[in-house]
Design a protein around this motif. Structure first.
Motif, PDB file in Angstrom:
ATOM      1  N   PHE A 421       0.814  -1.225   0.000  1.00 20.54           N
ATOM      2  CA  PHE A 421       0.000   0.000   0.000  1.00 20.54           C
ATOM      3  C   PHE A 421       0.849   1.277   0.000  1.00 20.54           C
ATOM      4  CE2 PHE A 421      -3.010  -3.144   1.743  1.00 20.54           C
ATOM      5  CZ  PHE A 421      -4.016  -3.005   0.799  1.00 20.54           C
ATOM      6  N   ASN A 422       2.153   1.115  -0.259  1.00 23.28           N
ATOM      7  CA  ASN A 422       3.033   2.277  -0.320  1.00 23.28           C
ATOM      8  C   ASN A 422       3.012   3.122   0.935  1.00 23.28           C
ATOM      9  OD1 ASN A 422       4.349   2.055  -2.789  1.00 23.28           O
ATOM     10  ND2 ASN A 422       2.432   2.557  -3.834  1.00 23.28           N
ATOM     11  N   LEU A 423       3.046   2.446   2.052  1.00 20.15           N
ATOM     12  CA  LEU A 423       3.140   3.165   3.321  1.00 20.15           C
ATOM     13  C   LEU A 423       4.623   3.327   3.656  1.00 20.15           C
ATOM     14  CD1 LEU A 423       0.298   1.160   5.014  1.00 20.15           C
ATOM     15  CD2 LEU A 423       0.267   3.627   4.644  1.00 20.15           C
ATOM     16  N   PRO A 424       4.952   4.378   4.399  1.00 20.10           N
ATOM     17  CA  PRO A 424       6.374   4.628   4.681  1.00 20.10           C
ATOM     18  C   PRO A 424       6.996   3.554   5.573  1.00 20.10           C
ATOM     19  CG  PRO A 424       4.972   6.185   5.853  1.00 20.10           C
ATOM     20  CD  PRO A 424       4.068   5.399   4.967  1.00 20.10           C
ATOM     21  N   ILE A 425       8.326   3.469   5.493  1.00 17.15           N
ATOM     22  CA  ILE A 425       9.067   2.542   6.343  1.00 17.15           C
ATOM     23  C   ILE A 425      10.111   3.338   7.097  1.00 17.15           C
ATOM     24  CG2 ILE A 425      10.646   0.570   6.369  1.00 17.15           C
ATOM     25  CD1 ILE A 425       9.280  -0.369   3.770  1.00 17.15           C
ATOM     26  N   ILE A 426      10.120   3.208   8.412  1.00 18.29           N
ATOM     27  CA  ILE A 426      11.154   3.868   9.216  1.00 18.29           C
ATOM     28  C   ILE A 426      12.013   2.784   9.842  1.00 18.29           C
ATOM     29  CG2 ILE A 426      11.611   5.362  11.199  1.00 18.29           C
ATOM     30  CD1 ILE A 426       8.801   6.556  10.774  1.00 18.29           C
ATOM     31  N   TYR A 427      13.327   2.879   9.604  1.00 22.35           N
ATOM     32  CA  TYR A 427      14.222   1.856  10.151  1.00 22.35           C
ATOM     33  C   TYR A 427      14.579   2.198  11.574  1.00 22.35           C
ATOM     34  CZ  TYR A 427      14.378   0.637   5.283  1.00 22.35           C
ATOM     35  OH  TYR A 427      14.006   0.256   4.038  1.00 22.35           O
ATOM     36  N   VAL A 428      14.349   1.275  12.478  1.00 22.25           N
ATOM     37  CA  VAL A 428      14.628   1.570  13.888  1.00 22.25           C
ATOM     38  C   VAL A 428      15.672   0.643  14.495  1.00 22.25           C
ATOM     39  CG1 VAL A 428      12.472   2.734  14.462  1.00 22.25           C
ATOM     40  CG2 VAL A 428      12.572   0.234  14.519  1.00 22.25           C
ATOM     41  N   ILE A 429      16.072  -0.382  13.766  1.00 20.14           N
ATOM     42  CA  ILE A 429      17.133  -1.259  14.280  1.00 20.14           C
ATOM     43  C   ILE A 429      18.382  -1.010  13.440  1.00 20.14           C
ATOM     44  CG2 ILE A 429      17.838  -3.646  14.712  1.00 20.14           C
ATOM     45  CD1 ILE A 429      15.432  -3.417  16.269  1.00 20.14           C
ATOM     46  N   ALA A 430      19.505  -0.786  14.119  1.00 20.85           N
ATOM     47  CA  ALA A 430      20.747  -0.498  13.415  1.00 20.85           C
ATOM     48  C   ALA A 430      21.090  -1.634  12.461  1.00 20.85           C
ATOM     49  CB  ALA A 430      21.880  -0.291  14.422  1.00 20.85           C
ATOM     50  N   GLY A 431      21.458  -1.267  11.251  1.00 19.99           N
ATOM     51  CA  GLY A 431      21.891  -2.269  10.289  1.00 19.99           C
ATOM     52  C   GLY A 431      20.800  -2.738   9.359  1.00 19.99           C
ATOM     53  N   THR A 432      19.544  -2.303   9.587  1.00 20.13           N
ATOM     54  CA  THR A 432      18.466  -2.785   8.733  1.00 20.13           C
ATOM     55  C   THR A 432      18.217  -1.863   7.547  1.00 20.13           C
ATOM     56  OG1 THR A 432      16.871  -1.660  10.151  1.00 20.13           O
ATOM     57  CG2 THR A 432      17.246  -3.988  10.587  1.00 20.13           C
ATOM     58  N   GLU A 433      18.784  -0.642   7.590  1.00 19.89           N
ATOM     59  CA  GLU A 433      18.495   0.351   6.550  1.00 19.89           C
ATOM     60  C   GLU A 433      18.928  -0.140   5.176  1.00 19.89           C
ATOM     61  OE1 GLU A 433      20.351   0.409   9.371  1.00 19.89           O
ATOM     62  OE2 GLU A 433      21.382   2.340   9.275  1.00 19.89           O
ATOM     63  N   THR A 434      20.032  -0.897   5.166  1.00 27.01           N
ATOM     64  CA  THR A 434      20.605  -1.287   3.886  1.00 27.01           C
ATOM     65  C   THR A 434      20.053  -2.606   3.373  1.00 27.01           C
ATOM     66  OG1 THR A 434      22.370  -2.324   5.110  1.00 27.01           O
ATOM     67  CG2 THR A 434      22.773  -0.089   4.311  1.00 27.01           C
ATOM     68  N   LEU A 435      19.281  -3.261   4.202  1.00 28.38           N
ATOM     69  CA  LEU A 435      18.809  -4.598   3.819  1.00 28.38           C
ATOM     70  C   LEU A 435      17.622  -4.529   2.870  1.00 28.38           C
ATOM     71  CD1 LEU A 435      18.910  -6.374   7.288  1.00 28.38           C
ATOM     72  CD2 LEU A 435      20.525  -6.643   5.393  1.00 28.38           C
ATOM     73  N   GLU A 436      17.559  -5.540   2.022  1.00 30.27           N
ATOM     74  CA  GLU A 436      16.413  -5.632   1.123  1.00 30.27           C
ATOM     75  C   GLU A 436      15.144  -5.905   1.939  1.00 30.27           C
ATOM     76  OE1 GLU A 436      15.678  -8.428  -2.633  1.00 30.27           O
ATOM     77  OE2 GLU A 436      17.574  -7.319  -2.570  1.00 30.27           O
ATOM     78  N   ASN A 437      15.292  -6.834   2.880  1.00 29.20           N
ATOM     79  CA  ASN A 437      14.186  -7.108   3.802  1.00 29.20           C
ATOM     80  C   ASN A 437      14.659  -6.805   5.217  1.00 29.20           C
ATOM     81  OD1 ASN A 437      12.191  -8.038   5.433  1.00 29.20           O
ATOM     82  ND2 ASN A 437      12.040 -10.068   4.484  1.00 29.20           N
ATOM     83  N   PRO A 438      14.234  -5.663   5.746  1.00 26.20           N
ATOM     84  CA  PRO A 438      14.747  -5.239   7.058  1.00 26.20           C
ATOM     85  C   PRO A 438      14.368  -6.212   8.179  1.00 26.20           C
ATOM     86  CG  PRO A 438      12.896  -3.878   6.386  1.00 26.20           C
ATOM     87  CD  PRO A 438      13.231  -4.739   5.208  1.00 26.20           C
TER      88      PRO A 438
END
Length: 932
Positions: A421-438
């Motif tokens: 649904f194109n909702l935003p994603i906020i990364y909150v665990i270190a190291g997940t920002e770069t992952l394809e599947n956080p």
RNA sequence: GCGGAUGUGGCGGAACUGGUAGACGUGCCAGACUUAGGAUCUGGUGCCGCGAGGCGUGGGGGUUCGAUUCCCUCCAUCCGUACCA
């Protein structure tokens, strides 16, 4: 020659046991008790097959063994005789289920008696007998009259609760209402409010507290069976019995408040000796999860209800800054108030499709992402962010609060939903920002999380809960997956619920009116108006005017307490006397199938905890040790018909033809060799069958599958007993493999068990068949055989390794045969050891040896280790871990001396090739290892 | 997906705290007695090799003098559970 005539012997002793009441157990405080229990069977029309007695044989061995060990043993049998099949049969034939049940029980008992169990039949119970279900109804009444006090953490009389209401309403001081377990959705009222309520209102309030209560609930409705089912009776969206489709339906039903006991049922598992997988199954079923509840305020609400607060349950409050939307279950009742006018049409459409999806569709298709925006927004209480509120059917109404916070960066489903649904994603665990599947990394240090930044997730959870509590927007919370159990069945063949209705309010009938007997009806179907079959009972009203409850109790009602009834089965003033319960206390060994893990075994523990709270029983847990015997599967035989002909080709030649495999009756196959004549006579269409043989034989194929009539692989214990005797059957069932394991029945090996018994018989007899036992003193070799056997057998029974015990017996008899030992002193003890396994033969030999009483009253032989003491030991000598030789040393040889001789020996010299060994390890009475 | 269990000869399965892998039974092979019976008894039987010997407990790795047993990893089968936040 009087050879081993098992059939004569077995009949004789079965009769003797019955006449003498050998196994009758009486309360006897001077002796230690032992309670060996089997899960009592439902007496089905098909009778017993060879798999059913497996557990009974094991428990019987233990029961007989414990008697020899000086215990007063309670080993009863009975029948779980209410149930669906008898009722289905009644619907088809009009025959009263009681008649069918009676016939089946007669057959079961006959079959059981043929196997020679040491059951105390004087204590037989049947759940469908009014003298039994009187007490099932009585327990129901106690539950109705009880509520769960959170403070004392136990069930208490409802009268105490009423007193509480009269005194101060349903709150304590100014604090929150903490004292009842089920109190959360009851509005607060004062003592004055309570007194203002009329009878009806008061009863409605009380109903919310009772441990069994009437409530409108979403239940599993099975239209084909015409009844509701409990969660454990539904597997994969279809009924466990019959496999009919199940729907979700809102209905008013009797419920059991098992959730009040969730924590105790979980904790209790730590105190019992059950297999780890089984405990794990119960733990999963209870499904405890530690988390927090958090309040989200709805903002800018289009329908102008500014004060709506949605509470979510989460186990990961640490990810609160990653929340980018909130989702709510389609069934949620606040949805109409949360939907904006623009979204109304879309929301309504979504809800109606979600509702129309059957349970099975919804289960089979978990990958499809669906949902709809409500048009409302909520405020994140910790971050202050405003996020969208969605409806999504991946949120379950029945678990937690029915509202979930969406954290796409650390939850798989939320991630899929947000992507879709194109909702935003906020990364909150270190190291997940770069992952394809956080979601691949779920634990670590927090980022983008305000006051939680830099903290480890575990610490962050504590911190976030603290903050939420300070702000008054949330609190730590424990959730359980387990739901209250539906207790009504819209069926005839079950216990009537001892309740009548006055002005639509349920009341208990008077205790003196128990049992409330099942009335006669003309047809076993629901009434024309859709009421349960009991609606057909003419004039069935309490005191002639108040209608009774028309549903009956579920199958698990009677089985949730029956083990107490065995203790004192005839008592008609109480379910079992205090004297009997205090003596027998609990079940020491319970044997039955693992299919009851989340049903019977959980309900029984629940009722037992409740009876414990009442002070009626002394132990919190009813079953100290539990063994799940593995099912015995069928071993089907197959023949291969050449397509389009009546020719059958033998197993190894079948590839040369186009064939169809057909099941063939295993009873006309021996060692996979087909009996050709029997086959021709088996069914008329095989009369002129022709065979393509190999080595002059027709070999059948085989396959392991469930024992069932349609597969022609059912083996009846009666047939085995006729051919080999009950003792052979008992031995062989134990010999098949570990009790807990699933294994196929294979009649092929049974000869071995039979031969063993015959060999033993021959140790007692000469060529002419006369008793030939000498009173000569045994040799030390013979003593050694005996005591080794005593030791091993005892050890094996204590750890329930029944299969290896049989091997031990076989080795023992083989050795005695080789030694030509016919000494009374040895044989007498062997017979006692064997008696739990092959009781008939043991009794016969015991009598032949001149004993008057049953071997049941014999004393278990005492193991004397001195007979096994060795003065020498043959050491395996290994070189680099590989055994190369054996050298005998006396036991008092020191390791140093052993090492010296070993190195000097020519075997080792050969391997050393003149070199010095690196190391020599001498383990006394084990091994010598030389490292080169 | 998650949780749990299991994996040893042709087959069912033994091996307790690491110490001679394959006990016991079945099956198979050979022999005896019988004289064809699906009876009984004796011996043999993990695999390769005539042999000495080598290889062997699902695969790979590790710890150890020594691993079916303990640790890591992968695979297979079975059971339970299923959008549990």
């Amino acid at each position: 020659m009087a050879d081993y005539e098992f059939s004569k012997i077995e009949k004789k002793w079965q009769q003797y046991w019955e006449d003498q009441q050998t196994f009758k157990a009486e309360v006897n405080p001077s002796k230690p008790k032992y309670y060996a229990l089997d899960m009592f069977p439902y007496p089905s029309g098909a009778g017993l097959h060879v798999g059913h007695p497996l557990g009974y044989i094991a428990s019987d061995i233990v029961a007989r063994y414990k008697r020899l060990k000086g215990f007063n043993v309670l080993h009863p049998a009975g029948f779980d005789s209410f149930g669906l099949p008898a009722e289905q049969y009644a619907i088809q034939t009009g025959q009263h289920p009681a008649i069918t049940t009676e016939e089946n029980i007669t057959r079961y008992k006959e079959q059981l008696k043929n196997i020679g169990f040491s059951f105390d039949w004087s204590k037989e119970v049947r759940t469908s007998d009014p003298s039994f279900y009187k007490w099932t109804q009585w327990i129901f009444m106690q539950l109705f009259n009880s509520w769960y006090n959170k403070e004392t953490d136990k069930a208490e009389p409802i009268t105490a609760l009423i007193a509480q209401f009269e005194h101060s309403g349903n709150r304590q001081g100014d604090g929150p209402r903490v004292f009842a377990v089920c109190d959360e959705d009851t509005p607060a009222f004062s003592n004055e409010d309570w007194k203002q309520m009329n009878e009806r209102e008061q009863q409605e309030v009380l109903l919310k507290f009772r441990l069994t209560y009437l409530a409108e609930a979403t239940v599993n409705w099975c239209p084909a069976l015409g009844t509701v089912l409990a969660n454990d009776e539904v597997k994969d969206g279809v009924s466990e019995r019959g496999g009919y489709p199940v729907e979700r339906k809102k209905m008013t039903q009797w419920m059991m408040r098992i959730t009040a006991y969730a924590e105790r049922l979980l904790q209790g598992l730590e105190t019992v000796d059950w297999s780890e997988p089984l405990k794990e199954m119960q733990r999963n079923w209870i499904g405890k999860s530690l988390g927090a509840e958090l309040d989200f305020k709805v903002t800018g609400n289009p329908v102008a209800h500014e004060d709506i607060t949605l509470t979510v349950f989460t186990t990961r409050i640490d990810t609160i800054f990653g929340v980018t939307y909130l989702s709510i279950a389609p069934e949620h009742e606040l949805i109409p108030q949360l939907t904006s006018p623009e979204q109304k049409a879309a929301v309504e459409e979504y809800i109606s499709t979600a509702k129309n999806r059957s349970e099975r569709d919804r289960m089979s298709d978990v990958k499809t992402v669906s949902g709809v925006f409500t048009g409302s927004y909520v405020i994140n209480p910790l971050s202050g962010e405003k996020v969208q509120l969605w409806i999504a059917d991946y949120v379950l109404a029945g678990y937690g609060t029915g509202v979930v916070m969406g954290v796409p960066s650390s939850d798989e489903r939320d991630f899929r939903f947000a992507n879709h649904f194109n909702l935003p994603i906020i990364y909150v665990i270190a190291g997940t920002e770069t992952l394809e599947n956080p979601c691949d990394v779920k634990y670590g240090q927090l980022i983008n999380s305000g006051f939680l930044d830099g903290l480890d997730w575990k610490v962050a959870i504590q911190k976030a809960v603290e903050r939420a509590e300070e702000l008054g927007v949330g609190t730590a919370k424990i959730n359980y997956r387990m739901r209250d159990a539906v207790f009504s069945r819209q069926r005839y063949w079950g216990e009537p619920v001892p309740v009548y209705f006055k002005d639509g309010i349920p009341y208990l009938i008077d205790e003196s009116d128990l049992p409330l007997v099942l009335p006669e009806i003309d047809k076993y179907l629901p009434t024309e108006t859709g009421e349960p079959p009991l609606g057909r009972a003419e004039g069935w009203k309490y005191k002639g005017k108040y209608p009774y409850e028309l549903s009956t109790m579920p199958g698990w009602a009677g089985s949730s307490w029956y083990w107490y009834r065995y203790m004192d089965a005839q008592n008609d003033t109480t379910f079992a006397s205090k004297e009997a319960i205090d003596y027998w206390k609990d079940v020491d060994l319970y044997i039955g199938g693992s299919e009851h893990a989340t049903g019977h075994l959980l309900y029984s523990r629940f009722w037992n905890q409740f009876l414990y709270d009442l002070g009626s029983v002394p132990e919190k847990e009813p079953f100290k040790k539990l063994i799940n015997q593995g099912m015995i599967q069928g071993r089907s035989n197959l023949v291969y018909r050449v397509n389009g002909t009546n020719q059958f080709v033998s197993y190894h030649l079948r590839e040369q033809y186009e064939t169809t495999a057909l099941h063939v009756d295993v009873n006309i196959v021996d060692n996979d060799v087909l009996n050709l004549n029997a086959f021709k006579n088996w069914r008329t269409d095989f009369e002129d069958a022709e065979f393509i043989l190999e080595d002059g034989k027709y070999l059948c194929g085989h396959e392991v599958e469930k024992m069932s009539k349609s597969k022609y692989n059912v083996v009846n214990p009666d047939d085995i007993i006729e051919r080999f005797g009950a003792d052979t059957l008992r031995l062989y069932e134990m010999f098949l493999g570990p009790l807990e394991q699933f294994k196929p029945w294979n009649t092929n090996g049974i000869d071995g068990s039979f031969k063993f018994l015959r060999k033993l018989w021959r140790l007692f007899h000469d060529e002419a068949g006369n008793l030939a036992v000498s009173d000569e003193a045994p040799t030390s070799e013979e003593w050694k055989v005996l005591h080794r056997t005593i030791h091993k057998v005892e050890e094996d029974i204590e750890r329930h390794a029944f299969n290896t015990t049989v091997s031990t017996f076989m080795i023992c008899v083989n050795e005695l045969t080789t030694l030509k030992c016919h000494k009374r002193a040895i044989l007498q003890e062997i017979v006692i050891l064997l008696s739990p396994y092959a009781p008939h033969m043991a009794e016969e030999l015991w009598q032949l040896l001149g004993n008057k009483d049953s071997i049941t009253y014999a004393t278990y032989p005492v193991f004397k280790p001195e007979y096994l003491v060795e003065s020498i030991f043959e050491y395996p000598i290994s070189v680099n871990g590989k055994v190369r030789a054996k050298i005998t040393f006396s036991l008092d040889t020191t390791p140093a001396e052993i090492e010296k001789s070993v190195l000097a020996s020519e075997h080792v010299q050969k391997w050393l090739e003149g070199k010095q060994p690196k190391k020599v390890i001498v383990v006394p009475k084990k091994i010598v290892n030389v490292v080169i």
